[in-house]
Design a protein around this motif. Structure first.
Motif, PDB file in Angstrom:
ATOM      1  N   THR A 213       0.758  -1.267  -0.056  1.00  0.00           N
ATOM      2  CA  THR A 213      -0.237   0.024  -0.127  1.00  0.00           C
ATOM      3  C   THR A 213       0.839   1.183  -0.046  1.00  0.00           C
ATOM      4  O   THR A 213       1.858   1.142  -0.276  1.00  0.00           O
ATOM      5  CB  THR A 213      -0.990  -0.151   1.171  1.00  0.00           C
ATOM      6  N   THR A 244      -1.950  -4.584 -10.240  1.00  0.00           N
ATOM      7  CA  THR A 244      -1.972  -3.300  -9.680  1.00  0.00           C
ATOM      8  C   THR A 244      -3.578  -3.076  -9.503  1.00  0.00           C
ATOM      9  O   THR A 244      -4.185  -3.193 -10.409  1.00  0.00           O
ATOM     10  CB  THR A 244      -1.621  -1.931 -10.371  1.00  0.00           C
ATOM     11  N   ARG A 246      -6.814  -0.513  -8.262  1.00  0.00           N
ATOM     12  CA  ARG A 246      -7.069   0.800  -8.084  1.00  0.00           C
ATOM     13  C   ARG A 246      -8.619   0.993  -7.938  1.00  0.00           C
ATOM     14  O   ARG A 246      -9.233   0.575  -8.941  1.00  0.00           O
ATOM     15  CB  ARG A 246      -6.579   1.931  -8.740  1.00  0.00           C
ATOM     16  N   GLN A 247      -8.932   1.548  -6.734  1.00  0.00           N
ATOM     17  CA  GLN A 247     -10.271   1.649  -6.497  1.00  0.00           C
ATOM     18  C   GLN A 247     -11.268   0.382  -6.856  1.00  0.00           C
ATOM     19  O   GLN A 247     -12.468   0.287  -7.678  1.00  0.00           O
ATOM     20  CB  GLN A 247     -11.021   2.887  -7.343  1.00  0.00           C
ATOM     21  N   THR A 266      -4.499   2.771  -3.922  1.00  0.00           N
ATOM     22  CA  THR A 266      -4.051   1.791  -4.713  1.00  0.00           C
ATOM     23  C   THR A 266      -3.500   0.565  -3.918  1.00  0.00           C
ATOM     24  O   THR A 266      -2.756   1.081  -3.049  1.00  0.00           O
ATOM     25  CB  THR A 266      -2.943   2.198  -5.615  1.00  0.00           C
TER      26      THR A 266
END
Length: 417
Positions: A213, A244, A246-247, A266
């Motif tokens: 993180t 990866t 993200r959201q 992320t």
């Protein structure tokens, strides 16, 4: 103190040895303090110098098997509601700074260095050391990282029955305790649910998936796939994969672990062996939920936690403590049911650099009234800082053995409102 796992009972150490060590630790001995050391404590653990309300600094000579050494002690009274302990850290897990710099930045009145850490990767050419600590870390109640596999740790050999999940911390009731803290996490995507094997760690368990993180920092994640659960020096594996998220959705993937800062919101997932094969099943745009947290064996919630290893429990040294290797060391003693904490550091000046064995550290903590003891990183890392009366910033009270402070990943800070 509640423990999540029964510790082996320490064998009764030779009464003569304990008596001798206790007498030496508690008595004033011949020998001057090292040149330039802070004054006011005298020789022997006398009344000391008040750093702030509830915090007293002492220094004294201590006899041991390798000769007379010199020790520095911060006596912290946690019954004083103005006084607290917290994790010193430079802001990221994979980052280092000197203890004095960390204490000054966080406005601590005193402190010592903390956990052992990934200091060198000479056995993995081309892989940079991350500087990240070995054990779990919690700051202000927030989990920063989990423990690396025991075989991947740095530091001296562990006493039997201990491992990298052993911690010292202060629980929500304000008492210092020894405990064991483990990662509990999952990676969930439609039709699949996989366990999480790591959180912001420089080394991942074999066949696992680890989460990184924004707390990690910008260090490369390549070290995470090197070594094995039993051999830190084992080669880096080639079956790796990185995703990866993200959201809540997959936005990128790579066949090898990357580097650079992880943005807020992320999570980067790194897999090795079977973990890599699992991550290869994910595709761009796929929803993924990553959950993780640290759970104490005792079930307690902690304000702060850092790693090391226990040396004293129930007033007795643990079985198997080293009695041969003398060195500069840092340790913590817990007394009065967790209401009193002793931050203990050996001086690294040449005249005293022979230091103490781990068994002698345990005995010294016991002679100061500790019922529990915990060993931290030593050698060139051993640093004790405290404010001089009338000053607003800390100064180094011991002599680091390398001649100057070493940058370290964390420490224990003493805070006074």
């Amino acid at each position: 103190m509640t423990r999540g796992q029964e510790r082996p009972r320490a064998r009764r150490t030779s009464l003569a040895l304990l008596t001798a060590l206790g007498t030496l630790a508690g008595a004033a001995l011949t020998g001057a303090a090292p040149a330039g050391a802070a004054t006011g404590a005298g020789s022997g653990p006398g009344p000391g110098t008040t750093v702030a309300a509830g915090v007293v600094y002492r220094q004294y000579d201590l006899g041991a098997g390798a000769g007379v050494t010199h020790v520095h002690v911060l006596d912290v009274d946690l019954t004083d509601t103005r006084v607290s302990l917290g994790l010193l850290h430079p802001g990221k897990v994979a980052a280092r700074a000197t203890v004095s710099r960390q204490a000054t930045a966080q406005k601590a009145v005193a402190g010592v260095n903390g956990d052992f850490f990934d200091i060198s990767e000479t056995q993995h050419p081309g892989v940079a050391a991350t500087g990240a600590s070995v054990g779990p870390a919690v700051a202000d109640g927030r989990a920063l990282k989990a423990a690396v596999p025991t075989g991947q740790r740095f530091g001296p050999g562990l006493p039997p029955g201990t491992d990298t999940e052993d911690v010292l911390g202060v629980s929500e009731d304000g008492r210092a305790r020894l405990d064991r803290v483990a990662l509990h996490g999952t990676l969930v995507t439609p039709g699949r649910r996989w366990p999480l094997g790591g959180l912001n760690q420089y080394a991942l368990p074999e066949d696992s998936i680890g989460a990184y993180t924004s707390d990690w920092g910008d260090a490369s994640r390549a070290r995470a796939v090197c070594g094995t659960d039993t051999d830190r020096a084992a080669p880096c594996v080639t079956e790796t994969y990185e995703v990866t998220v993200r959201q809540g959705r997959v936005v990128a993937a790579s066949a090898t672990p990357g580097g650079g800062a992880v943005a807020a919101g992320t999570t980067v997932l790194v897999g090795r062996e079977a973990g890599a094969r699992r991550l290869r099943e994910l595709v761009t745009g796929q929803p993924v939920t990553v959950r993780h947290g640290l759970t104490a064996a005792s079930g307690r919630a902690y304000r702060f936690v850092l790693g090391g290893y226990p040396v004293l429990t129930g007033g007795r040294p643990l079985t198997g403590l080293d009695t041969r290797t003398s060195a500069v060391r840092t340790a913590v003693g817990i007394a009065n049911g967790g209401r009193r904490v002793l931050l203990f550091a050996v001086d690294g000046a040449p005249a005293y650099r022979r230091g103490l064995t781990v068994a002698e550290v345990a005995a010294a903590l016991g002679s100061l009234g500790a019922s529990e003891g915990f060993s931290l990183d030593g050698g060139g890392s051993s640093t004790l800082v405290a404010r001089e009366p009338g000053t607003a910033t800390v100064s180094v009270r011991n002599h680091p053995s390398a001649g100057a402070e070493r940058a370290v990943p964390n420490g224990i800070g003493v805070f006074v409102r």
